[in-house]
Enzyme design. Structure first.
Site, mmCIF file in Angstrom:
data_model
loop_
_atom_site.group_PDB
_atom_site.id
_atom_site.type_symbol
_atom_site.label_atom_id
_atom_site.label_comp_id
_atom_site.label_asym_id
_atom_site.label_seq_id
_atom_site.Cartn_x
_atom_site.Cartn_y
_atom_site.Cartn_z
ATOM 1 N N TYR A 72 0.837 -1.210 0.000
ATOM 2 C CA TYR A 72 0.000 0.000 0.000
ATOM 3 C C TYR A 72 0.867 1.255 0.000
ATOM 4 O O TYR A 72 0.603 2.201 -0.729
ATOM 5 C CB TYR A 72 -0.917 -0.002 1.230
ATOM 6 C CG TYR A 72 -1.969 1.082 1.188
ATOM 7 C CD1 TYR A 72 -3.251 0.821 0.704
ATOM 8 C CD2 TYR A 72 -1.677 2.383 1.609
ATOM 9 C CE1 TYR A 72 -4.206 1.807 0.655
ATOM 10 C CE2 TYR A 72 -2.631 3.381 1.557
ATOM 11 C CZ TYR A 72 -3.896 3.098 1.078
ATOM 12 O OH TYR A 72 -4.839 4.088 1.024
ATOM 13 N N PHE A 124 -6.547 19.683 -24.780
ATOM 14 C CA PHE A 124 -7.345 18.478 -25.023
ATOM 15 C C PHE A 124 -8.694 18.601 -24.290
ATOM 16 O O PHE A 124 -8.789 19.316 -23.293
ATOM 17 C CB PHE A 124 -6.573 17.230 -24.562
ATOM 18 C CG PHE A 124 -7.328 15.956 -24.815
ATOM 19 C CD1 PHE A 124 -7.549 15.531 -26.112
ATOM 20 C CD2 PHE A 124 -7.856 15.215 -23.771
ATOM 21 C CE1 PHE A 124 -8.289 14.382 -26.361
ATOM 22 C CE2 PHE A 124 -8.583 14.060 -24.018
ATOM 23 C CZ PHE A 124 -8.801 13.640 -25.309
ATOM 24 N N ASP A 125 -9.727 17.902 -24.778
ATOM 25 C CA ASP A 125 -11.102 18.009 -24.208
ATOM 26 C C ASP A 125 -11.146 17.931 -22.690
ATOM 27 O O ASP A 125 -11.832 18.710 -22.042
ATOM 28 C CB ASP A 125 -12.030 16.868 -24.631
ATOM 29 C CG ASP A 125 -11.954 16.458 -26.056
ATOM 30 O OD1 ASP A 125 -11.161 17.042 -26.810
ATOM 31 O OD2 ASP A 125 -12.704 15.544 -26.409
ATOM 32 N N ASP A 214 1.329 19.021 -21.054
ATOM 33 C CA ASP A 214 0.437 17.876 -21.163
ATOM 34 C C ASP A 214 1.196 16.910 -22.075
ATOM 35 O O ASP A 214 1.294 17.114 -23.277
ATOM 36 C CB ASP A 214 -0.909 18.306 -21.766
ATOM 37 C CG ASP A 214 -1.827 17.121 -22.038
ATOM 38 O OD1 ASP A 214 -1.353 15.968 -21.967
ATOM 39 O OD2 ASP A 214 -3.011 17.343 -22.338
ATOM 40 N N ALA A 216 1.144 13.551 -22.933
ATOM 41 C CA ALA A 216 0.655 12.236 -23.368
ATOM 42 C C ALA A 216 1.510 11.618 -24.482
ATOM 43 O O ALA A 216 1.776 10.425 -24.484
ATOM 44 C CB ALA A 216 -0.803 12.363 -23.826
ATOM 45 N N LYS A 257 -0.745 6.463 -23.650
ATOM 46 C CA LYS A 257 -0.207 6.719 -24.999
ATOM 47 C C LYS A 257 1.287 6.373 -24.986
ATOM 48 O O LYS A 257 1.645 5.214 -25.120
ATOM 49 C CB LYS A 257 -0.439 8.182 -25.399
ATOM 50 C CG LYS A 257 -1.887 8.525 -25.728
ATOM 51 C CD LYS A 257 -2.682 8.879 -24.527
ATOM 52 C CE LYS A 257 -4.021 9.481 -24.859
ATOM 53 N NZ LYS A 257 -4.869 9.584 -23.661
ATOM 54 N N HIS A 449 -20.678 13.772 -28.158
ATOM 55 C CA HIS A 449 -20.254 12.801 -29.182
ATOM 56 C C HIS A 449 -20.252 11.360 -28.687
ATOM 57 O O HIS A 449 -20.431 10.440 -29.468
ATOM 58 C CB HIS A 449 -18.888 13.183 -29.758
ATOM 59 C CG HIS A 449 -17.776 13.231 -28.756
ATOM 60 N ND1 HIS A 449 -17.691 14.206 -27.789
ATOM 61 C CD2 HIS A 449 -16.723 12.416 -28.559
ATOM 62 C CE1 HIS A 449 -16.621 13.991 -27.063
ATOM 63 N NE2 HIS A 449 -16.017 12.904 -27.493
HETATM 64 N N1 F0G Z 1 -4.145 14.933 -22.868
HETATM 65 C C1 F0G Z 1 -4.124 14.554 -24.171
HETATM 66 C C2 F0G Z 1 -3.294 15.322 -25.143
HETATM 67 C C3 F0G Z 1 -4.884 13.455 -24.582
HETATM 68 O O1 F0G Z 1 -4.856 13.096 -25.868
HETATM 69 C C4 F0G Z 1 -5.646 12.744 -23.618
HETATM 70 C C5 F0G Z 1 -6.462 11.592 -24.013
HETATM 71 C C6 F0G Z 1 -5.616 13.177 -22.291
HETATM 72 C C7 F0G Z 1 -4.861 14.278 -21.953
HETATM 73 C C8 F0G Z 1 -6.423 12.487 -21.219
HETATM 74 O O2 F0G Z 1 -5.832 11.303 -20.863
HETATM 75 O O3 F0G Z 1 -7.502 9.539 -21.506
HETATM 76 O O4 F0G Z 1 -5.622 9.062 -19.921
HETATM 77 O O5 F0G Z 1 -7.509 10.473 -19.214
HETATM 78 N N2 F0G Z 1 -6.704 11.295 -25.213
HETATM 79 C C9 F0G Z 1 -7.401 10.135 -25.732
HETATM 80 C C10 F0G Z 1 -7.577 10.273 -27.215
HETATM 81 C C11 F0G Z 1 -8.637 9.764 -24.999
HETATM 82 O O6 F0G Z 1 -8.282 9.429 -27.803
HETATM 83 O O7 F0G Z 1 -7.004 11.193 -27.821
HETATM 84 P P1 F0G Z 1 -6.677 10.024 -20.360
#
Ligand code: F0G
Length: 458
Positions: A72, A124-125, A214, A216, A257, A449
Site C-alpha cells: 500500500y 485536449f477536451d 500535457d 501524453a 499513450k 459525441h
Molecule cells: N491529454 C491529451 C493530449 C490526450 O490526448 C488525452 C487523451 C488526455 C490528456 C487524457 O488522458 O484519456 O488518460 O484520461 N486522449 C485520448 C484520445 C482519450 O483518444 O485522444 P486520459
C-alpha cells in the site's frame, strides 16, 4: 539492393480479429444509432477509435507485471517508476494517478480557481473540461497554420508566441500556469519544436509564470524534433526529452499513450510546493501517494514502457507506420492534415464530402461510410465533438471537421494500413454519390459525441 525498413520488434502473441459483411455492419450501425462509440468492439475489424490504452505491451513489460510490488505504501514499483520519470524528465516529485484526466483533476484542483485563464495550444477536451468546470477559461494560442490542412510545415503544433504574450500581458494576475500539449493532439498530432518550447519558457519567466506540459505523446514529439529541427539529429531521444522538460515546471501524463500501458497516468514536477499542494487532492481522489490509482504491477510495466518508448528504434517503427499509411492516402489523393502527425491521420472531411453541408456533419458521415465499407472504426473530431455554444446553443461550426484514424502502438501491421487506405479510397471514389449526411435525434448537453443518437438523411 537497399535493405527495406522493418519493425524493431517481432510478434510473440496474437489476438484474432474478425471481418464482417456489409449487411451485418449496416444492422449494427443502425442499432448503434450511427454513433461508432456505441458499437461493440467485436463488431469492428480494425479499430482506429483511439491510440489510448490500445497498444501492445512488450515481453519485458509483461515480465515486469509479475514483479510488481503491491504494498500500500512505499512500494518498490513506485520507486522504479519515479526513478525512471526523474531520469527522463529531471522532475523529482512524482504522483501516480489512474489516467491522464485524473492527473489534471488532482493538479488543477490545487492550481485553478474560478475566473482564472489558462493559455495553451489546443487544450485536449478533458484538460479544457477540468479548466472550465472550475469556471476558469482555456485560451487557445495555437499557431494559425494548424488550420490550413494542406500546408506542409514541420511544427504545426506550436504555440503562437504573439498570441500568448497578448494573453499574458492583459491578464497576468489571472494566469496560474501555461499549458503546452506535446504533441498537439487536436491539431492533428502535430509536434511542438524545441525552439517554441524555449520561447514559451522565456515569456513565462518574463511574467513570472510556470509551465506545464500535457505530455501524453512527449516521446513522439521528441522524435519529430530529432528528425525535423536543426541541431538535434545527433542527439538521443532521451537527451531531447531532458531538454524539452527543462523548459517546464511540471507535467500531466496520460501513460496510456507514450507510456505504452493500457491504463495509468501521473503528475511530475520540479517544485515541492506543487507536490505539497497536489498531495492534498490525490489522497481523497485517487489513492495514497505511492500508488495514486495504479496497481504496483502497472507502475512496474509503465517504468519499462517509458524506457522502451524513449528509444529511437521504437519511435521510428511507430512513425514509419503512420508515414506509410499517409503515403497511400497521397497516392489516392485523399486530403488529410499534412504532414501526418505522430499518432493518427486526420482526414479533412469537408474536402472529401463536398456535397454535404456542415449542418449534416460531413466528418461523422465519412466515419459511418468507412465503417460500412470495411468495418474500420475511426472517430469524428469535428462539428459533433465541438458541441454547442454554451450561450447561444448553436452548433459550433467554426473549427475543422476531421475523421481521426488513430493508430494503436505495436498493434496492427502495415497490411492493416493497406486495408484502411483501400477502404478510404473506395469511399473517396464514390464521394460525389454521397449527398446527404446525418441529423441528430438525441444529444447530451455536454460531450455529446460519446452518446449522441443520429439518423441518416435521404
Ligand atoms: N491529454 C491529451 C493530449 C490526450 O490526448 C488525452 C487523451 C488526455 C490528456 C487524457 O488522458 O484519456 O488518460 O484520461 N486522449 C485520448 C484520445 C482519450 O483518444 O485522444 P486520459
Amino acid at each position: 539492393m537497399e535493405i527495406p525498413f522493418a519493425e524493431a520488434w517481432k510478434i510473440k502473441m496474437i489476438e484474432p480479429i474478425r471481418k464482417s459483411s456489409r449487411e451485418e455492419r449496416e444492422k449494427w450501425l443502425k442499432d448503434a444509432n450511427y454513433n461508432v462509440f456505441q458499437l461493440k468492439a467485436d463488431q469492428v475489424y480494425i479499430d482506429c477509435l483511439t491510440d489510448s490504452g490500445t497498444g501492445a505491451m512488450s515481453d519485458r513489460q509483461w515480465a515486469a507485471l509479475m514483479m510488481g510490488d503491491e504494498s500500500y505504501a512505499g512500494a518498490r514499483s513506485f520507486y522504479e517508476l519515479k526513478d525512471t520519470i526523474t531520469e527522463i524528465t529531471g522532475f523529482e516529485f512524482v504522483i501516480p494517478t489512474h489516467q491522464g484526466r485524473a492527473a489534471e483533476n488532482v493538479l488543477f484542483s490545487y492550481l485553478v480557481k474560478a475566473g482564472d485563464i489558462v493559455p495553451g495550444n489546443s487544450h485536449f477536451d478533458t484538460t479544457k473540461g477540468h479548466i472550465e468546470s472550475r469556471k476558469a477559461f482555456a485560451v487557445d494560442c495555437t499557431v494559425d497554420i494548424a488550420k490550413d490542412t494542406q500546408l506542409e510545415a514541420p511544427f504545426k503544433g506550436n504555440v503562437d508566441i504573439k498570441k500568448l504574450e497578448k494573453v499574458l500581458s492583459e491578464n497576468a494576475d489571472k494566469i496560474p500556469f501555461i499549458i503546452v500539449t506535446i504533441t498537439n493532439n487536436t491539431a492533428g498530432g502535430q509536434p511542438v519544436s524545441m525552439e517554441n518550447l524555449r520561447e514559451v519558457k522565456k515569456i513565462a519567466d518574463k511574467y513570472g509564470k510556470r509551465v506545464i506540459f500535457d505530455s501524453a505523446r512527449f516521446a513522439e514529439n521528441a522524435y519529430f524534433i530529432k528528425m525535423r529541427e536543426e541541431g538535434y539529429k545527433d542527439k538521443t531521444i532521451k537527451e531531447i526529452c531532458r531538454e524539452m522538460f527543462s523548459y517546464a515546471d511540471g507535467m500531466t501524463m496520460s501513460a496510456k499513450k507514450d507510456g505504452l500501458v493500457n491504463m495509468g497516468g501521473f503528475i511530475a514536477t520540479r517544485w515541492e510546493d506543487w507536490y505539497e499542494g497536489a498531495k492534498a487532492f490525490v489522497i481523497p481522489f485517487e489513492g495514497y501517494l505511492t500508488y495514486g490509482g495504479m496497481n504496483g504491477r502497472d507502475m512496474a510495466a509503465l517504468a519499462v514502457g517509458l524506457k522502451e518508448n524513449t528509444e529511437f528504434d521504437m519511435l521510428e517503427t511507430r512513425i514509419h507506420q503512420l508515414e506509410f499509411l499517409a503515403s497511400l492516402l497521397d497516392e489516392y489523393g485523399i486530403p488529410y492534415q499534412r504532414p501526418v502527425g505522430g499518432h493518427a491521420v486526420f482526414i479533412d472531411a469537408s474536402k472529401v464530402l463536398t456535397k454535404i453541408p456542415k449542418e449534416e456533419f460531413p466528418a461523422q458521415t465519412l466515419t459511418v461510410e468507412l465503417y460500412k465499407e470495411a468495418g474500420i472504426r475511426g472517430c469524428e473530431i469535428g462539428y459533433i465533438l465541438a458541441d454547442r455554444d454554451p450561450v447561444t446553443r448553436e452548433n459550433r461550426f467554426g473549427g475543422l471537421d476531421f475523421v481521426r484514424l488513430a493508430i494503436p502502438r505495436r498493434t496492427y501491421t502495415d497490411n492493416h494500413m493497406k486495408v484502411i487506405a483501400a477502404a478510404l479510397k473506395n469511399v473517396y471514389d464514390r464521394r460525389n454519390e454521397i449527398t446527404r449526411g446525418v441529423e441528430i435525434v438525441w444529444e447530451a448537453e455536454l460531450m455529446r459525441h460519446f452518446t449522441v443518437k443520429l439518423r441518416p438523411l435521404s
